[in-house]
Motif scaffolding. Structure first.
Motif, PDB file in Angstrom:
ATOM      1  N   UNK A 204       0.838  -1.196   0.000  1.00  0.00           N
ATOM      2  CA  UNK A 204       0.000   0.000   0.000  1.00  0.00           C
ATOM      3  C   UNK A 204       0.875   1.250   0.000  1.00  0.00           C
ATOM      4  N   UNK A 205       0.358   2.302  -0.603  1.00  0.00           N
ATOM      5  CA  UNK A 205       1.063   3.575  -0.650  1.00  0.00           C
ATOM      6  C   UNK A 205       0.169   4.672  -0.102  1.00  0.00           C
ATOM      7  N   UNK A 206       0.757   5.611   0.640  1.00  0.00           N
ATOM      8  CA  UNK A 206      -0.039   6.738   1.125  1.00  0.00           C
ATOM      9  C   UNK A 206      -0.258   7.732  -0.016  1.00  0.00           C
ATOM     10  N   UNK A 207      -1.045   8.758   0.268  1.00  0.00           N
ATOM     11  CA  UNK A 207      -1.449   9.684  -0.793  1.00  0.00           C
ATOM     12  C   UNK A 207      -0.250  10.367  -1.443  1.00  0.00           C
ATOM     13  N   UNK A 208       0.773  10.702  -0.662  1.00  0.00           N
ATOM     14  CA  UNK A 208       1.938  11.371  -1.214  1.00  0.00           C
ATOM     15  C   UNK A 208       2.765  10.437  -2.081  1.00  0.00           C
ATOM     16  N   UNK A 209       2.870   9.178  -1.693  1.00  0.00           N
ATOM     17  CA  UNK A 209       3.615   8.207  -2.496  1.00  0.00           C
ATOM     18  C   UNK A 209       2.932   7.978  -3.844  1.00  0.00           C
ATOM     19  N   UNK A 218      -1.484  -2.910  -4.091  1.00  0.00           N
ATOM     20  CA  UNK A 218      -1.166  -4.084  -4.904  1.00  0.00           C
ATOM     21  C   UNK A 218      -1.302  -5.292  -3.995  1.00  0.00           C
ATOM     22  N   UNK A 219      -2.052  -6.291  -4.429  1.00  0.00           N
ATOM     23  CA  UNK A 219      -2.312  -7.467  -3.595  1.00  0.00           C
ATOM     24  C   UNK A 219      -1.785  -8.737  -4.257  1.00  0.00           C
ATOM     25  N   UNK A 220      -1.258  -9.628  -3.434  1.00  0.00           N
ATOM     26  CA  UNK A 220      -0.843 -10.931  -3.917  1.00  0.00           C
ATOM     27  C   UNK A 220       0.642 -11.001  -4.232  1.00  0.00           C
ATOM     28  N   UNK A 221       1.208 -12.176  -4.019  1.00  0.00           N
ATOM     29  CA  UNK A 221       2.651 -12.381  -4.165  1.00  0.00           C
ATOM     30  C   UNK A 221       3.149 -12.071  -5.571  1.00  0.00           C
ATOM     31  N   UNK A 222       2.475 -12.586  -6.602  1.00  0.00           N
ATOM     32  CA  UNK A 222       2.941 -12.374  -7.974  1.00  0.00           C
ATOM     33  C   UNK A 222       2.939 -10.894  -8.340  1.00  0.00           C
TER      34      UNK A 222
END
Length: 294
Positions: A204-209, A218-222
């Motif tokens: 996960x990224x915050x709003x500034x990132x 982004x979810x999941x290993x792949x």
């Protein structure tokens, strides 16, 4: 309808008395000082439009409003509310030592990662009850659930938080995992990244990132492995509030922090933090470089 100017001035003073606690609630709910301020400003807007004489408990009313605003923001983090204030500016912040203590007592990077793996309803129930002692009878209407269901949500969140706290003592092992992740990322070793990531890992990224090109989630290993393969060449290993993580700091100034949650030797969560206020509150210690930056 609404309040006269004299009433509005009184409401503004009453609101100011609650500002510190509201900011603290929103900060822990959202993990971002900027978004927390947005939530508090929205609470002021709603208060300025309300018939305050009908509000029996202003502190509880404001906490409920802020919680609902934060819940909506958590459920749709990709959009930012930018409604005009219709001429009702929120009262200016006044330095208050007690408020500064509340705001300064921010959650650490590791706990932030764990909170961001919770669902919005779990996070709200846990933060309000466990951090601010709000009764489940008051939390339930915010979530549209029964008190028993709200209690269950908080209990589920609490187990996940405690689980991470139990493994956080193994910092040497965590550092080894983060170092291996950085090396595999730089070398583009996709298979090695897969071995280090939990199947249900969440990035996960915050709003500034997000503003500097990161995906909000982004979810999941792949998917996470594909995001990092062949990248992170300019990132540097660091201790973030005493735990291993990565820092991207062009010119020597930290711009993005990568906070990791590691359980049983695998990465379960990565949080990209770029909010300047959040970064300023972290204890960062750069570690010797483990590879050749480009």
């Amino acid at each position: 309808m609404g309040n006269g100017q004299g009433d509005l001035d009184l409401v503004a003073r009453q609101f100011e008395q609650q500002r510190g606690r509201l900011q603290a609630v929103a900060h822990r709910m959202l993990g971002s000082a900027v978004e927390a301020e947005d939530a508090v400003q929205e609470a002021w807007l709603r208060l300025s439009r309300s018939e305050t004489a009908e509000i029996d408990n202003l502190a509880a009313w404001l906490t409920t409003v802020v919680a609902r605003v934060c819940l909506n923001m958590l459920q749709s983090r990709s959009t930012r509310r930018e409604d005009p204030l219709d001429g009702h500016d929120a009262p200016d912040a006044v330095f208050d030592p007690e408020q500064e203590v509340l705001l300064g007592d921010s959650i650490g990077a590791a706990l932030l990662v764990v909170l961001d793996t919770l669902t919005p309803t779990e996070r709200l129930a846990f933060v309000l009850h466990d951090m601010f002692a709000v009764p489940f009878d008051d939390i339930a209407p915010i979530l549209g659930k029964t008190p028993a269901a709200a209690r269950q949500l908080a209990s589920r969140a609490r187990r996940r938080v405690r689980g991470v706290e139990e493994v956080s003592a193994d910092r040497d092992r965590q550092q080894q995992v983060v170092e291996a992740f950085l090396a595999a990322s730089r070398a583009g070793e996709f298979a090695a990244l897969l071995e280090l990531l939990d199947p249900d890992v969440v990035l996960r990224a915050d709003a500034m990132a997000i503003t500097v090109g990161a995906d909000s989630e982004v979810r999941g290993r792949d998917a996470v492995a594909k995001t990092f393969a062949g990248r992170a060449k300019a990132a540097q290993l660091a201790l973030i509030d005493g735990r291993a993580g990565l820092v991207w700091g062009p010119g020597g100034t930290p711009r993005v922090v990568f906070a990791f949650a590691v359980t049983a030797g695998r990465i379960t969560g990565i949080e990209l933090l770029a909010d300047p206020e959040m970064l300023a509150g972290l204890e960062l210690e750069l570690l010797p470089r483990t590879g050749k930056d480009s």
